[in-house]
Design a protein around this motif. Structure first.
Motif, PDB file in Angstrom:
ATOM      1  N   GLU A   1      76.546  55.062  57.381  1.00  0.00           N
ATOM      2  CA  GLU A   1      76.317  54.867  56.003  1.00  0.00           C
ATOM      3  C   GLU A   1      74.913  55.247  55.801  1.00  0.00           C
ATOM      4  OE1 GLU A   1      79.541  52.177  57.584  1.00  0.00           O
ATOM      5  OE2 GLU A   1      77.522  52.609  58.017  1.00  0.00           O
ATOM      6  N   VAL A   2      74.171  55.136  56.818  1.00  0.00           N
ATOM      7  CA  VAL A   2      72.623  55.469  56.619  1.00  0.00           C
ATOM      8  C   VAL A   2      72.434  56.919  55.966  1.00  0.00           C
ATOM      9  CG1 VAL A   2      70.314  55.709  57.624  1.00  0.00           C
ATOM     10  CG2 VAL A   2      71.949  53.718  58.279  1.00  0.00           C
ATOM     11  N   ALA A   3      71.334  56.763  54.798  1.00  0.00           N
ATOM     12  CA  ALA A   3      71.149  58.256  54.073  1.00  0.00           C
ATOM     13  C   ALA A   3      69.840  58.410  54.213  1.00  0.00           C
ATOM     14  CB  ALA A   3      71.519  57.728  52.411  1.00  0.00           C
ATOM     15  N   ILE A   4      68.900  57.676  54.416  1.00  0.00           N
ATOM     16  CA  ILE A   4      67.442  57.913  54.549  1.00  0.00           C
ATOM     17  C   ILE A   4      66.572  56.686  55.414  1.00  0.00           C
ATOM     18  CG2 ILE A   4      66.720  56.756  52.483  1.00  0.00           C
ATOM     19  CD1 ILE A   4      65.110  59.184  51.711  1.00  0.00           C
ATOM     20  N   SER A   5      65.582  56.951  55.660  1.00  0.00           N
ATOM     21  CA  SER A   5      64.807  56.035  56.535  1.00  0.00           C
ATOM     22  C   SER A   5      63.374  55.802  55.884  1.00  0.00           C
ATOM     23  CB  SER A   5      64.698  56.049  57.975  1.00  0.00           C
ATOM     24  OG  SER A   5      64.014  57.746  58.175  1.00  0.00           O
ATOM     25  N   ALA A   6      62.798  54.685  56.136  1.00  0.00           N
ATOM     26  CA  ALA A   6      61.384  54.523  55.408  1.00  0.00           C
ATOM     27  C   ALA A   6      60.911  53.241  56.340  1.00  0.00           C
ATOM     28  CB  ALA A   6      61.435  53.932  54.205  1.00  0.00           C
ATOM     29  N   PRO A   7      59.331  53.203  56.250  1.00  0.00           N
ATOM     30  CA  PRO A   7      58.501  52.396  57.212  1.00  0.00           C
ATOM     31  C   PRO A   7      59.049  51.009  56.707  1.00  0.00           C
ATOM     32  CG  PRO A   7      57.038  53.912  55.911  1.00  0.00           C
ATOM     33  CD  PRO A   7      58.413  54.100  55.407  1.00  0.00           C
ATOM     34  N   ALA A   8      59.368  50.201  58.183  1.00  0.00           N
ATOM     35  CA  ALA A   8      59.735  48.786  57.817  1.00  0.00           C
ATOM     36  C   ALA A   8      58.927  47.920  58.921  1.00  0.00           C
ATOM     37  CB  ALA A   8      61.161  48.907  58.564  1.00  0.00           C
ATOM     38  N   VAL A   9      58.091  48.299  59.553  1.00  0.00           N
ATOM     39  CA  VAL A   9      57.343  47.431  60.715  1.00  0.00           C
ATOM     40  C   VAL A   9      55.985  47.186  60.203  1.00  0.00           C
ATOM     41  CG1 VAL A   9      56.526  47.524  63.274  1.00  0.00           C
ATOM     42  CG2 VAL A   9      58.694  48.450  62.586  1.00  0.00           C
ATOM     43  N   ASN A  10      55.449  46.073  60.634  1.00  0.00           N
ATOM     44  CA  ASN A  10      54.065  45.811  60.435  1.00  0.00           C
ATOM     45  C   ASN A  10      53.655  45.878  58.719  1.00  0.00           C
ATOM     46  OD1 ASN A  10      51.341  44.832  60.917  1.00  0.00           O
ATOM     47  ND2 ASN A  10      50.845  46.778  61.665  1.00  0.00           N
ATOM     48  N   ILE A  11      54.293  45.402  57.721  1.00  0.00           N
ATOM     49  CA  ILE A  11      54.138  45.718  56.456  1.00  0.00           C
ATOM     50  C   ILE A  11      53.264  44.710  55.650  1.00  0.00           C
ATOM     51  CG2 ILE A  11      55.060  46.321  54.092  1.00  0.00           C
ATOM     52  CD1 ILE A  11      55.787  48.300  56.437  1.00  0.00           C
ATOM     53  N   PHE A  12      52.319  44.807  55.143  1.00  0.00           N
ATOM     54  CA  PHE A  12      51.413  44.055  54.422  1.00  0.00           C
ATOM     55  C   PHE A  12      51.983  43.950  53.139  1.00  0.00           C
ATOM     56  CE2 PHE A  12      47.388  42.816  52.220  1.00  0.00           C
ATOM     57  CZ  PHE A  12      47.109  41.922  53.203  1.00  0.00           C
ATOM     58  N   LEU A  13      52.094  42.656  52.542  1.00  0.00           N
ATOM     59  CA  LEU A  13      52.884  42.217  51.477  1.00  0.00           C
ATOM     60  C   LEU A  13      52.196  41.165  50.683  1.00  0.00           C
ATOM     61  CD1 LEU A  13      55.975  41.316  53.520  1.00  0.00           C
ATOM     62  CD2 LEU A  13      55.913  43.382  52.238  1.00  0.00           C
ATOM     63  N   ILE A  14      52.531  40.963  49.369  1.00  0.00           N
ATOM     64  CA  ILE A  14      52.023  39.850  48.631  1.00  0.00           C
ATOM     65  C   ILE A  14      53.130  38.775  49.015  1.00  0.00           C
ATOM     66  CG2 ILE A  14      50.933  41.547  46.806  1.00  0.00           C
ATOM     67  CD1 ILE A  14      53.349  40.704  45.205  1.00  0.00           C
ATOM     68  N   SER A  15      52.243  37.611  48.926  1.00  0.00           N
ATOM     69  CA  SER A  15      53.020  36.319  49.169  1.00  0.00           C
ATOM     70  C   SER A  15      53.297  35.431  47.898  1.00  0.00           C
ATOM     71  CB  SER A  15      52.360  35.525  49.914  1.00  0.00           C
ATOM     72  OG  SER A  15      52.891  34.350  50.200  1.00  0.00           O
ATOM     73  N   ASN A  16      54.413  34.754  48.175  1.00  0.00           N
ATOM     74  CA  ASN A  16      54.797  34.021  46.742  1.00  0.00           C
ATOM     75  C   ASN A  16      53.744  32.989  45.989  1.00  0.00           C
ATOM     76  OD1 ASN A  16      55.591  32.329  48.701  1.00  0.00           O
ATOM     77  ND2 ASN A  16      57.227  31.390  47.780  1.00  0.00           N
ATOM     78  N   HIS A  17      52.969  32.657  46.951  1.00  0.00           N
ATOM     79  CA  HIS A  17      51.831  31.774  46.809  1.00  0.00           C
ATOM     80  C   HIS A  17      50.699  31.608  47.921  1.00  0.00           C
ATOM     81  CE1 HIS A  17      53.446  28.413  48.983  1.00  0.00           C
ATOM     82  NE2 HIS A  17      54.781  28.691  48.570  1.00  0.00           N
ATOM     83  N   GLN A  18      49.704  31.113  47.435  1.00  0.00           N
ATOM     84  CA  GLN A  18      48.634  30.931  48.405  1.00  0.00           C
ATOM     85  C   GLN A  18      48.702  29.668  49.215  1.00  0.00           C
ATOM     86  OE1 GLN A  18      44.492  32.450  47.642  1.00  0.00           O
ATOM     87  NE2 GLN A  18      45.042  32.353  45.554  1.00  0.00           N
ATOM     88  N   PRO A  19      48.144  29.227  50.200  1.00  0.00           N
ATOM     89  CA  PRO A  19      48.429  28.012  51.143  1.00  0.00           C
ATOM     90  C   PRO A  19      48.293  26.933  50.065  1.00  0.00           C
ATOM     91  CG  PRO A  19      47.048  29.303  52.381  1.00  0.00           C
ATOM     92  CD  PRO A  19      47.236  30.098  50.952  1.00  0.00           C
ATOM     93  N   ASP A  20      47.496  26.613  49.067  1.00  0.00           N
ATOM     94  CA  ASP A  20      47.248  25.789  48.250  1.00  0.00           C
ATOM     95  C   ASP A  20      48.264  25.521  47.197  1.00  0.00           C
ATOM     96  OD1 ASP A  20      46.347  27.511  46.676  1.00  0.00           O
ATOM     97  OD2 ASP A  20      44.283  26.840  46.313  1.00  0.00           O
TER      98      ASP A  20
END
Length: 400
Positions: free
Chosen positions: A248-267
């Motif tokens: 079923e896989v149609a295409i591939s893309a980066p999935a490793v060591n991805i830098f992301l935004i977080s839903n909130h900061q530690p505080d």
């Protein structure tokens, strides 16, 4: 009963993935587990001082791998709405300012309605950032920063069958691309019909393939024909061994060591960043963003043509042609935006979902009846001809 839910490891991990995968209690089994990503909290980059754009974006290695800056000179995805059916999206995150449209808590009419702008786990916010992070000074850059996000917030412990109606809702509220970084542990009813509905309304549906060891096969929605199903790559562009594979896989893309935004900061305040060691939840939105770029560049192009353009311009890897790991190949956004690719019109190159409900009266549903009537008429004509031939043959004079 199969439930939809997003169970995550305890802090300091914000999202679950393949190396650490916690099960919820039997009453809270999940649908999203297969494609969720494990995120180690890095905290806010601004905690020790103002972060520069190059500080943030230099950590997004996939921007270089996908030639994102070059692609964004051609298209930014402006005017395209991408639905993120997930855990919600923090619309107040600085990197998503003005990027998130009013969405919905699912099911609609919930007493806790917040327009889909809440995200208890960070999964949906991270996905949205990959697609439409606004970039600029001090902010993470999404692959389609001109696109808008339509959040459909799926609460934990909802029945898995609610995924289908959520897809339909997104279609009815303006989505031209739908991202589903979610996998059903079984194949609940309704998803196939919803994908049919989306494709019939010219919407590109993108789904993640899943993560090992939990997902040993591609399940719905990624297993539904017509869906652009995405497997994962590592930093070297090779198949990530933690990604689920399958025909079923149609295409591939980066999935490793991805830098992301977080839903909130530690505080608890809006903002912050995180990183995922690996997960196809991150790969799918890259392809969804690419679809948005193509749709903005070619606004009259049909969804099947968008899909065809993405898979035909992919960088073939592994065995020649489509294979269970890479699909048609590695995502190549610049080629997708610039190559000369013949149109397939309304013929989805990934196939069409098989009808799971009886055809309705009217329209296409009448076709079998018309064919049956035509066949019956043809048989009647043949019978009359045969009878006439016999009768006339008997009236001919005998020879000799």
């Amino acid at each position: 009963m199969m439930l939809i839910g997003f169970t995550w490891p305890d802090p300091p991990l914000r999202m679950k993935g393949t190396s650490v995968h916690k099960r919820s209690t039997p009453g809270r089994r999940l649908v999203a587990g297969a494609c969720s990503v494990l995120v180690a909290v890095l905290g806010s980059l601004g905690a020790a001082g103002p972060a520069r754009a190059d500080d943030v974006q230099s950590k997004q290695w996939y921007l270089t791998a996908l030639h994102a800056k070059e692609a964004q000179k051609i298209s930014t995805g402006k005017g395209v709405v991408v639905a993120v059916i997930d855990t919600g999206v923090r619309a107040d995150h600085p990197d998503l300012a003005a990027q998130v449209l009013p969405g919905v808590n699912w099911p609609p009419g919930s007493a806790t309605e917040d327009k889909g702008w809440n995200d208890a786990t960070g999964h949906g916010t991270a996905v949205a950032g990959i697609i439409a992070g606004r970039g600029g000074r001090d902010h993470l850059l999404g692959l389609a920063p001109g696109a808008k996000i339509l959040p459909v917030e799926m609460a934990e412990a909802l029945p898995a069958v609610t995924i289908g109606p959520a897809i339909t809702w997104a279609v009815d509220h303006g989505a031209k691309v739908i991202n589903l970084s979610v996998v059903a542990e079984s194949d609940p009813p309704g998803i196939v019909d919803a994908v049919q509905y989306a494709l019939a309304h010219d919407v590109v549906v993108v789904a993640s393939a899943g993560n090992l060891p939990l997902d040993t096969a591609v399940h719905e929605p990624g297993s539904v024909p017509g869906v652009l199903t995405v497997s994962g790559l590592d930093e070297h562009g090779t198949f990530w061994t933690g990604s689920t594979s399958g025909p079923e896989v149609a295409i591939s893309a980066p999935a490793v060591n991805i830098f992301l935004i977080s839903n909130h900061q530690p505080d608890g305040s809006p903002g912050g960043y995180a990183r995922t060691p690996g997960g196809t939840s991150a790969a799918a939105p890259m392809v969804a963003a690419a679809a948005a770029l193509v749709r903005a560049k070619y606004p009259t192009m049909s969804a099947p043509d968008v899909i065809n353009r993405l898979i035909r311009t992919a960088d073939d890897a592994g065995p020649s042609g489509r294979d269970p790991r890479y699909g048609f190949g590695r995502l190549d956004i610049v080629r997708a935006l610039t190559a000369d690719v013949p149109s397939v019109g309304q013929l989805n190159p990934l196939g069409a979902p098989a009808a799971s409900t009886p055809p309705q009266a009217g329209g296409a549903g009448k076709l079998p009846l018309v064919l049956a009537a035509a066949l019956a008429g043809l048989l009647l004509v043949i019978a009359v001809v045969v009878i006439l031939a016999v009768v006339l043959g008997r009236r001919r004079p005998r020879s000799g």
